[in-house]
Motif scaffolding. Structure first.
Motif, mmCIF file in Angstrom:
data_model
loop_
_atom_site.group_PDB
_atom_site.id
_atom_site.type_symbol
_atom_site.label_atom_id
_atom_site.label_comp_id
_atom_site.label_asym_id
_atom_site.label_seq_id
_atom_site.Cartn_x
_atom_site.Cartn_y
_atom_site.Cartn_z
ATOM 1 N N THR A 178 0.761 -1.246 0.107
ATOM 2 C CA THR A 178 -0.098 0.455 -0.277
ATOM 3 C C THR A 178 1.368 1.306 0.008
ATOM 4 O O THR A 178 0.236 2.805 -0.096
ATOM 5 N N ALA A 179 2.253 1.072 0.174
ATOM 6 C CA ALA A 179 2.948 2.131 -0.079
ATOM 7 C C ALA A 179 3.056 2.808 -1.190
ATOM 8 O O ALA A 179 3.179 2.327 -2.427
ATOM 9 N N LEU A 180 3.670 4.370 -1.257
ATOM 10 C CA LEU A 180 3.323 5.008 -2.345
ATOM 11 C C LEU A 180 5.216 4.678 -2.802
ATOM 12 O O LEU A 180 5.684 5.094 -2.003
ATOM 13 N N VAL A 181 5.378 4.627 -4.062
ATOM 14 C CA VAL A 181 6.408 4.672 -4.868
ATOM 15 C C VAL A 181 7.191 5.432 -5.129
ATOM 16 O O VAL A 181 8.372 6.017 -4.691
ATOM 17 N N HIS A 182 6.409 6.281 -6.368
ATOM 18 C CA HIS A 182 6.662 7.269 -6.989
ATOM 19 C C HIS A 182 6.868 8.960 -6.235
ATOM 20 O O HIS A 182 5.494 8.967 -5.984
ATOM 21 N N ALA A 183 7.596 9.753 -6.936
ATOM 22 C CA ALA A 183 7.332 11.207 -6.207
ATOM 23 C C ALA A 183 6.284 11.793 -7.112
ATOM 24 O O ALA A 183 5.504 12.773 -6.221
ATOM 25 N N ALA A 184 6.744 11.521 -7.851
ATOM 26 C CA ALA A 184 4.584 11.779 -8.448
ATOM 27 C C ALA A 184 3.780 11.774 -8.463
ATOM 28 O O ALA A 184 3.031 12.355 -8.149
ATOM 29 N N ASP A 185 3.819 10.503 -7.731
ATOM 30 C CA ASP A 185 1.872 10.012 -6.526
ATOM 31 C C ASP A 185 2.275 11.183 -5.483
ATOM 32 O O ASP A 185 0.837 11.091 -5.061
ATOM 33 N N MET A 186 3.154 11.831 -5.134
ATOM 34 C CA MET A 186 3.219 12.202 -3.409
ATOM 35 C C MET A 186 3.444 13.944 -3.649
ATOM 36 O O MET A 186 2.392 15.030 -2.844
ATOM 37 N N VAL A 187 3.736 14.314 -4.918
ATOM 38 C CA VAL A 187 4.240 15.605 -4.422
ATOM 39 C C VAL A 187 2.941 16.966 -4.566
ATOM 40 O O VAL A 187 2.144 15.954 -6.005
ATOM 41 N N GLY A 188 2.345 17.665 -3.693
ATOM 42 C CA GLY A 188 1.347 17.902 -3.901
ATOM 43 C C GLY A 188 -0.140 17.295 -3.198
ATOM 44 O O GLY A 188 -0.330 18.341 -2.884
ATOM 45 N N GLN A 189 0.515 16.468 -2.884
ATOM 46 C CA GLN A 189 -0.562 15.812 -1.897
ATOM 47 C C GLN A 189 -0.061 16.581 -0.330
ATOM 48 O O GLN A 189 0.912 16.968 0.481
ATOM 49 N N GLU A 190 -1.082 16.148 0.402
ATOM 50 C CA GLU A 190 -1.515 16.784 1.786
ATOM 51 C C GLU A 190 -1.331 15.073 2.745
ATOM 52 O O GLU A 190 -2.041 14.632 2.625
#
Length: 341
Positions: A239-251
């Motif tokens: 369930t972990a996010l791997v790529h920075a693109a999926d995280m940047v801009g998220q809260e």
């Protein structure tokens, strides 16, 4: 004195004089035989060549240890240590050695020792690990996203300094299920008798973006908040996010730990509208565009529907969050026609 006694005394004096004469003549000859022969110089006392000795061959000779070692100077007296190892010759052992070969030397204290070293070329732990990784690739096709964890992280292979060629993997055993392996690393053909056995585990890795520092709840992630690291695949949850693109801009919905993977549930789109905040309400149709000021009754991220109240009409409506403190109203046509916004 009787005649018999007189003859006995004379005989004893004559005999004693003869022996004295023989002795006097023999002393020069004895002295000559004890001295150097054929013009040789008197033999000097021996001494240690030095307190340390670097040996390049397989043996240490008597002459490597003592000066004036005599006719046995070329005699092999000890085997040299393995490359990279050290042999200490203690004072008592040296004294016995000197006595055994007739060398005129004795220690003055227990500090009279000789340390023998063998010059070597060391194959480092990292080089051993690379050899294992290359062997693993040949057998399994796994790429470099494999960590080689050695049971002995201080493992080394010492080769003769003049050995020509590179070490190689002599034997390799791998348990595919656990990743456990055992390898025998052997020196090059010119020094093939040198080898070391290493064991450990091949650990699959994964590249994942993690926080550089601790991140507080409510923070909106930026590129500078993240770094890419390699972690054992077993430590990264599905369930972990791997790529920075999926995280940047998220809260962040909770506190995020530095260096730890971020679970999908720990992030959400940032709330562009906060509860009780003043918002701009926009209503657009094919023929007109109206705006009004309202108050958010709920918090919401971009694209979410929140309840807002028109501060002028006091009507509460549903609106879609379109930006920071901006919403878009979608009212029934009859309300828009009556201007009740």
């Amino acid at each position: 004195m009787t005649r018999l006694n007189l003859l006995t005394l004379i005989y004893a004096l004559v005999l004693a004089g003869f022996m004295l004469a023989v002795t006097a003549q023999a002393l020069p000859a004895l002295a000559a035989s004890a001295g150097p022969k054929n013009g040789e110089e008197p033999k000097a006392p021996a001494a240690l060549v030095g307190s340390s000795l670097e040996a390049t061959g397989e043996f240490v000779t008597l002459g490597d240890i003592f000066t004036n070692a005599g006719r046995y100077a070329d005699r092999n007296v000890a085997r040299t240590p393995q490359p990279g190892e050290t042999l200490v010759m203690e004072a008592v052992w040296l004294w016995r050695l000197a006595r055994g070969y007739g060398v005129d030397w004795r220690p003055t204290s227990t500090l009279d020792t000789v340390t023998v070293t063998r010059p070597s070329r060391t194959v480092s732990t990292d080089e051993l690990r690379d050899l294992v990784r290359a062997e693993l690739f040949k057998r399994t096709g796994e790429d470099d996203l494999i960590a080689i964890d050695l049971d002995d992280e201080e493992a080394r292979l010492a080769l003769n300094r003049d050995a020509v060629g590179e070490p190689r993997v002599k034997t390799f055993a791998l348990d595919q299920k656990s990743g456990r392996f055992t390898a025998v690393i052997q020196g090059p053909a010119s020094d093939a008798q040198r080898q070391v056995t290493i064991a450990g585990r091949a650990v699959p890795q994964i590249e994942v973006s993690v926080p550089v520092d601790r991140i507080a709840s409510g923070h909106i992630l930026r590129d500078s908040d993240l770094e890419t690291v390699r972690l054992p695949a077993a430590r990264v949850s599905r369930t972990a996010l791997v790529h920075a693109a999926d995280m940047v801009g998220q809260e962040a919905t909770r506190t995020l730990s530095a260096g730890q993977p971020i679970a999908n549930a720990s992030l959400r789109p940032p709330e562009l509208v906060r509860r009780d905040a003043r918002v701009t309400i926009t209503l657009e149709t094919e023929n007109m565009r109206l705006t009004a000021i309202g108050r958010a009754m709920q918090s919401g991220a971009e694209g979410e529907v929140v309840r807002v109240q028109n501060l002028q009409s006091r009507i509460t409506i549903d609106a879609v969050v379109t930006g920071e403190n901006r919403v878009r109203a979608e009212l029934p046509a009859r309300l828009a026609a009556n201007g009740d916004m």
